[in-house]
Design a protein around this motif. Structure first.
Motif, PDB file in Angstrom:
ATOM      1  N   LYS A 221     -47.918 -12.290  35.507  1.00 49.67           N
ATOM      2  CA  LYS A 221     -48.960 -13.055  36.188  1.00 49.67           C
ATOM      3  C   LYS A 221     -50.101 -12.179  36.677  1.00 49.67           C
ATOM      4  CE  LYS A 221     -49.748 -16.422  39.881  1.00 49.67           C
ATOM      5  NZ  LYS A 221     -49.117 -17.255  40.942  1.00 49.67           N
ATOM      6  N   SER A 222     -49.797 -11.011  37.254  1.00 47.35           N
ATOM      7  CA  SER A 222     -50.853 -10.171  37.815  1.00 47.35           C
ATOM      8  C   SER A 222     -51.840  -9.726  36.741  1.00 47.35           C
ATOM      9  CB  SER A 222     -50.244  -8.950  38.518  1.00 47.35           C
ATOM     10  OG  SER A 222     -49.535  -8.136  37.597  1.00 47.35           O
ATOM     11  N   THR A 223     -51.346  -9.511  35.522  1.00 43.18           N
ATOM     12  CA  THR A 223     -52.222  -9.126  34.411  1.00 43.18           C
ATOM     13  C   THR A 223     -53.179 -10.256  34.075  1.00 43.18           C
ATOM     14  OG1 THR A 223     -50.570  -7.630  33.468  1.00 43.18           O
ATOM     15  CG2 THR A 223     -52.275  -8.445  31.979  1.00 43.18           C
ATOM     16  N   GLU A 224     -52.657 -11.463  33.974  1.00 40.45           N
ATOM     17  CA  GLU A 224     -53.504 -12.622  33.687  1.00 40.45           C
ATOM     18  C   GLU A 224     -54.557 -12.830  34.769  1.00 40.45           C
ATOM     19  OE1 GLU A 224     -50.777 -15.750  31.102  1.00 40.45           O
ATOM     20  OE2 GLU A 224     -51.254 -16.180  33.188  1.00 40.45           O
ATOM     21  N   VAL A 225     -54.120 -12.820  36.005  1.00 42.13           N
ATOM     22  CA  VAL A 225     -55.036 -13.087  37.116  1.00 42.13           C
ATOM     23  C   VAL A 225     -56.135 -12.030  37.169  1.00 42.13           C
ATOM     24  CG1 VAL A 225     -55.221 -13.183  39.632  1.00 42.13           C
ATOM     25  CG2 VAL A 225     -53.332 -14.341  38.468  1.00 42.13           C
ATOM     26  N   ASP A 226     -55.759 -10.769  36.981  1.00 41.30           N
ATOM     27  CA  ASP A 226     -56.733  -9.678  37.044  1.00 41.30           C
ATOM     28  C   ASP A 226     -57.784  -9.814  35.949  1.00 41.30           C
ATOM     29  OD1 ASP A 226     -57.799  -7.119  37.890  1.00 41.30           O
ATOM     30  OD2 ASP A 226     -56.868  -6.288  36.090  1.00 41.30           O
ATOM     31  N   LEU A 227     -57.352 -10.079  34.708  1.00 37.15           N
ATOM     32  CA  LEU A 227     -58.294 -10.158  33.591  1.00 37.15           C
ATOM     33  C   LEU A 227     -59.127 -11.445  33.628  1.00 37.15           C
ATOM     34  CD1 LEU A 227     -56.065  -8.642  30.782  1.00 37.15           C
ATOM     35  CD2 LEU A 227     -58.059  -7.583  31.862  1.00 37.15           C
ATOM     36  N   ALA A 228     -58.562 -12.493  34.195  1.00 37.00           N
ATOM     37  CA  ALA A 228     -59.298 -13.758  34.273  1.00 37.00           C
ATOM     38  C   ALA A 228     -60.355 -13.756  35.379  1.00 37.00           C
ATOM     39  CB  ALA A 228     -58.322 -14.917  34.480  1.00 37.00           C
ATOM     40  N   LYS A 229     -60.481 -12.645  36.100  1.00 34.07           N
ATOM     41  CA  LYS A 229     -61.537 -12.536  37.111  1.00 34.07           C
ATOM     42  C   LYS A 229     -62.915 -12.420  36.471  1.00 34.07           C
ATOM     43  CE  LYS A 229     -58.691 -10.424  40.746  1.00 34.07           C
ATOM     44  NZ  LYS A 229     -58.404  -9.177  41.509  1.00 34.07           N
ATOM     45  N   TYR A 230     -62.944 -11.981  35.216  1.00 34.11           N
ATOM     46  CA  TYR A 230     -64.225 -11.908  34.514  1.00 34.11           C
ATOM     47  C   TYR A 230     -64.700 -13.327  34.208  1.00 34.11           C
ATOM     48  CZ  TYR A 230     -63.154  -6.952  33.846  1.00 34.11           C
ATOM     49  OH  TYR A 230     -62.860  -5.630  34.058  1.00 34.11           O
ATOM     50  N   SER A 231     -66.005 -13.552  34.353  1.00 39.01           N
ATOM     51  CA  SER A 231     -66.539 -14.906  34.220  1.00 39.01           C
ATOM     52  C   SER A 231     -66.402 -15.469  32.809  1.00 39.01           C
ATOM     53  CB  SER A 231     -68.019 -14.927  34.637  1.00 39.01           C
ATOM     54  OG  SER A 231     -68.783 -14.057  33.807  1.00 39.01           O
ATOM     55  N   ASN A 232     -66.245 -14.626  31.810  1.00 45.58           N
ATOM     56  CA  ASN A 232     -66.133 -15.088  30.428  1.00 45.58           C
ATOM     57  C   ASN A 232     -64.696 -15.068  29.902  1.00 45.58           C
ATOM     58  OD1 ASN A 232     -66.240 -12.261  30.544  1.00 45.58           O
ATOM     59  ND2 ASN A 232     -67.134 -12.060  28.491  1.00 45.58           N
ATOM     60  N   VAL A 233     -63.739 -14.988  30.830  1.00 49.13           N
ATOM     61  CA  VAL A 233     -62.313 -14.990  30.463  1.00 49.13           C
ATOM     62  C   VAL A 233     -61.629 -16.169  31.137  1.00 49.13           C
ATOM     63  CG1 VAL A 233     -60.118 -13.735  30.553  1.00 49.13           C
ATOM     64  CG2 VAL A 233     -62.260 -12.477  30.232  1.00 49.13           C
ATOM     65  N   PHE A 234     -60.806 -16.889  30.377  1.00 53.13           N
ATOM     66  CA  PHE A 234     -60.020 -17.965  30.980  1.00 53.13           C
ATOM     67  C   PHE A 234     -58.550 -17.813  30.629  1.00 53.13           C
ATOM     68  CE2 PHE A 234     -60.976 -19.682  26.780  1.00 53.13           C
ATOM     69  CZ  PHE A 234     -59.900 -20.490  26.452  1.00 53.13           C
ATOM     70  N   ARG A 235     -57.721 -18.478  31.398  1.00 58.14           N
ATOM     71  CA  ARG A 235     -56.275 -18.465  31.172  1.00 58.14           C
ATOM     72  C   ARG A 235     -55.737 -19.850  31.447  1.00 58.14           C
ATOM     73  NH1 ARG A 235     -52.745 -17.771  35.854  1.00 58.14           N
ATOM     74  NH2 ARG A 235     -53.944 -17.929  37.780  1.00 58.14           N
ATOM     75  N   PHE A 236     -54.531 -20.123  30.978  1.00 63.38           N
ATOM     76  CA  PHE A 236     -53.831 -21.349  31.340  1.00 63.38           C
ATOM     77  C   PHE A 236     -53.051 -21.054  32.610  1.00 63.38           C
ATOM     78  CE2 PHE A 236     -49.875 -23.960  30.969  1.00 63.38           C
ATOM     79  CZ  PHE A 236     -50.476 -25.189  31.223  1.00 63.38           C
ATOM     80  N   PRO A 237     -53.311 -21.777  33.707  1.00 60.32           N
ATOM     81  CA  PRO A 237     -52.684 -21.446  34.998  1.00 60.32           C
ATOM     82  C   PRO A 237     -51.207 -21.861  35.054  1.00 60.32           C
ATOM     83  CG  PRO A 237     -54.063 -23.386  35.229  1.00 60.32           C
ATOM     84  CD  PRO A 237     -54.269 -22.890  33.820  1.00 60.32           C
ATOM     85  N   LYS A 238     -50.362 -20.963  34.616  1.00 60.55           N
ATOM     86  CA  LYS A 238     -48.917 -21.246  34.600  1.00 60.55           C
ATOM     87  C   LYS A 238     -48.349 -21.179  36.016  1.00 60.55           C
ATOM     88  CE  LYS A 238     -47.831 -18.006  31.516  1.00 60.55           C
ATOM     89  NZ  LYS A 238     -49.092 -17.391  31.035  1.00 60.55           N
ATOM     90  N   THR A 239     -47.235 -21.877  36.211  1.00 57.48           N
ATOM     91  CA  THR A 239     -46.534 -21.850  37.505  1.00 57.48           C
ATOM     92  C   THR A 239     -45.215 -21.109  37.412  1.00 57.48           C
ATOM     93  OG1 THR A 239     -45.464 -23.981  37.031  1.00 57.48           O
ATOM     94  CG2 THR A 239     -47.568 -24.038  38.217  1.00 57.48           C
ATOM     95  N   SER A 240     -44.820 -20.728  36.187  1.00 58.57           N
ATOM     96  CA  SER A 240     -43.553 -20.032  35.998  1.00 58.57           C
ATOM     97  C   SER A 240     -43.739 -18.886  35.013  1.00 58.57           C
ATOM     98  CB  SER A 240     -42.480 -21.000  35.485  1.00 58.57           C
ATOM     99  OG  SER A 240     -41.251 -20.342  35.300  1.00 58.57           O
ATOM    100  N   TYR A 241     -43.193 -17.729  35.368  1.00 56.94           N
ATOM    101  CA  TYR A 241     -43.292 -16.537  34.533  1.00 56.94           C
ATOM    102  C   TYR A 241     -41.901 -15.937  34.319  1.00 56.94           C
ATOM    103  CZ  TYR A 241     -48.370 -16.550  35.032  1.00 56.94           C
ATOM    104  OH  TYR A 241     -49.707 -16.904  34.978  1.00 56.94           O
ATOM    105  N   THR A 242     -41.798 -15.075  33.303  1.00 58.74           N
ATOM    106  CA  THR A 242     -40.539 -14.385  33.030  1.00 58.74           C
ATOM    107  C   THR A 242     -40.122 -13.558  34.231  1.00 58.74           C
ATOM    108  OG1 THR A 242     -41.122 -14.233  30.687  1.00 58.74           O
ATOM    109  CG2 THR A 242     -39.370 -12.779  31.467  1.00 58.74           C
ATOM    110  N   ARG A 243     -38.850 -13.664  34.595  1.00 59.17           N
ATOM    111  CA  ARG A 243     -38.314 -12.817  35.656  1.00 59.17           C
ATOM    112  C   ARG A 243     -37.022 -12.171  35.151  1.00 59.17           C
ATOM    113  NH1 ARG A 243     -37.036 -18.151  37.079  1.00 59.17           N
ATOM    114  NH2 ARG A 243     -34.850 -18.491  37.637  1.00 59.17           N
ATOM    115  N   LYS A 244     -36.435 -11.322  35.975  1.00 57.24           N
ATOM    116  CA  LYS A 244     -35.234 -10.614  35.550  1.00 57.24           C
ATOM    117  C   LYS A 244     -33.990 -11.493  35.702  1.00 57.24           C
ATOM    118  CE  LYS A 244     -36.658  -5.812  36.105  1.00 57.24           C
ATOM    119  NZ  LYS A 244     -36.382  -4.506  36.749  1.00 57.24           N
ATOM    120  N   TYR A 245     -33.113 -11.398  34.720  1.00 56.19           N
ATOM    121  CA  TYR A 245     -31.831 -12.097  34.772  1.00 56.19           C
ATOM    122  C   TYR A 245     -30.916 -11.444  35.807  1.00 56.19           C
ATOM    123  CZ  TYR A 245     -27.329 -13.923  33.068  1.00 56.19           C
ATOM    124  OH  TYR A 245     -26.086 -14.502  32.961  1.00 56.19           O
ATOM    125  N   LYS A 246     -30.944 -10.109  35.844  1.00 52.53           N
ATOM    126  CA  LYS A 246     -30.164  -9.344  36.823  1.00 52.53           C
ATOM    127  C   LYS A 246     -31.108  -8.418  37.579  1.00 52.53           C
ATOM    128  CE  LYS A 246     -25.860 -10.593  35.647  1.00 52.53           C
ATOM    129  NZ  LYS A 246     -24.906 -11.256  36.572  1.00 52.53           N
TER     130      LYS A 246
END
Length: 284
Positions: free
Chosen positions: A193-218
Motif C-alpha cells: 500500500k505505501s508504494t501505491e500511495v507514495d507514487l499516486a501523489k503525482y498528479s498524473n498517476v492514479f491507482r485503484f483504492p484497495k482496502t485489502s493488501y497482502t499480509r504475512k501468514y505467519k
C-alpha cells in the motif's frame, strides 16, 4: 464429450489463472469436459464463484489422483505418480499419455506448446473466461474517473517477490517517467500500500483504492524461503509467507483488469500477476 479434464488451480491468483487457461485449452482440443478444482488457501482465500461467472463447472471436492491420468508440473495432491509437464513439448504427447482416460491437470506456468501449437484453442479458452461483472465494472469506473484517454501502467510486486534490486530499479524508472512526462497518464498497482500511495501523489498517476493488501501468514517470519520453511495449518510445505483474503484477491483482479487496458511499461518480471495482465490485453 464423455471424458473429463479436471483443472487443479492452486497457489496465488496468477498461478491459478495459468492453470485455468492452459487446462481449458487442452480440454477444447481433446474435446474433454473441463471441470475446475479451485481450493481456497492462504495464497488465495477467494472461491472460484466469487471471482468468475459460471462459464464452466467447478468443484471444491478434493480429487483422488488414483482415478486420473495425472499431468503435473510438480508433485501435487500427495502423489508422485504423474507425468511431468515440464518434459512435454507437444499436444500429441498429451493425447498419447491420456489414452482416453480422464485427466487431472496442474500447472503454474503456461507451457510453450499451448501458446504455439494450440494458439487457436488458447484464444477460444481466453474468450470463455468471464470475471464476475462487478469486477469489470469497478475497473472501468476507476479508469473513467481518472483518465479520458490512453495511459501507461506499472505493477510493482514487493511482498513475497524476493527481487528487491529489480523492483527498486523499476520503481525509479516509473517515477522518472512520471516526472518527465507530466502530460501523460499513469496507473500504478502494487501489493504494498505505501508504494501505491507514495507514487499516486503525482498528479498524473492514479491507482485503484484497495482496502485489502497482502499480509504475512505467519508474523515474525520472512516473506519467502526454501519450501518447507513454513507449514500451512493443513500440513503443506510452503515457500511463501503470504495471506491473501478474498477481498484482497478480488481487488487485485480489478488491478489486473485496469493494467490490461494500459500500455504496460514492462513485459516480464517473473511475476505471474503481470503475465495475466498481458494475457488479458484486448479482452475487456
Amino acid at each position: 464429450m464423455n471424458n473429463k479434464l479436471l483443472i487443479y488451480c492452486d497457489g496465488g491468483f496468477g498461478n491459478r489463472f495459468n492453470s485455468l487457461i492452459s487446462g481449458l485449452t487442452l480440454a477444447i482440443k481433446l474435446n474433454y469436459k473441463p471441470v475446475v478444482y479451485w481450493p481456497t488457501s492462504n495464497a488465495c482465500r477467494a472461491s472460484f464463484n466469487y471471482l468468475f461467472t459460471d462459464f464452466t463447472e467447478f468443484t471444491e471436492v478434493k480429487p483422488n489422483p488414483d482415478n486420473y491420468c495425472n499431468i503435473f508440473h510438480m508433485p501435487s495432491l500427495g502423489t508422485n505418480k504423474f507425468y511431468n509437464l515440464t518434459t512435454i513439448s507437444s499436444f500429441s504427447k498429451i493425447k498419447e499419455l491420456a489414452r482416453g482416460r480422464d485427466i487431472l491437470f496442474v500447472c503454474c506456468l503456461i507451457p510453450s506448446f499451448i501458446m504455439g501449437e494450440l494458439h487457436e484453442e488458447f484464444l477460444v479458452a481466453k474468450d470463455m473466461i468471464r470475471f464476475e461483472e462487478s469486477l469489470v465494472s469497478e475497473a472501468q469506473k476507476c479508469i473513467t474517473e481518472n483518465t479520458s484517454g490512453s495511459y501507461f501502467g506499472m505493477h510493482l510486486r514487493k511482498t513475497d517477490f524476493g527481487r528487491e534490486a529489480m523492483t527498486q530499479s523499476l520503481e525509479k524508472s516509473f517515477r522518472d517517467a512520471v516526472v518527465q512526462n507530466p502530460e501523460k497518464s499513469y496507473f500504478i498497482c502494487s501489493d504494498d500500500k505505501s508504494t501505491e500511495v507514495d507514487l499516486a501523489k503525482y498528479s498524473n498517476v492514479f491507482r485503484f483504492p484497495k482496502t485489502s493488501y497482502t499480509r504475512k501468514y505467519k508474523d515474525g517470519l520472512p516473506w519467502s524461503g526454501p519450501r518447507g520453511y513454513i507449514k500451512h495449518s493443513q500440513g503443506q510445505d510452503l515457500a511463501y509467507n503470504v495471506e491473501r483474503d478474498s477481498e484482497n484477491v478480488r481487488q487485485a483482479i480489478v488491478d489486473i483488469l485496469i493494467l490490461s487496458k494500459s500500455s504496460i511499461l514492462i513485459k516480464n518480471t517473473g511475476s505471474t500477476f503481470l503475465d495475466v495482465a498481458h494475457l488479458l490485453k484486448g479482452k475487456f
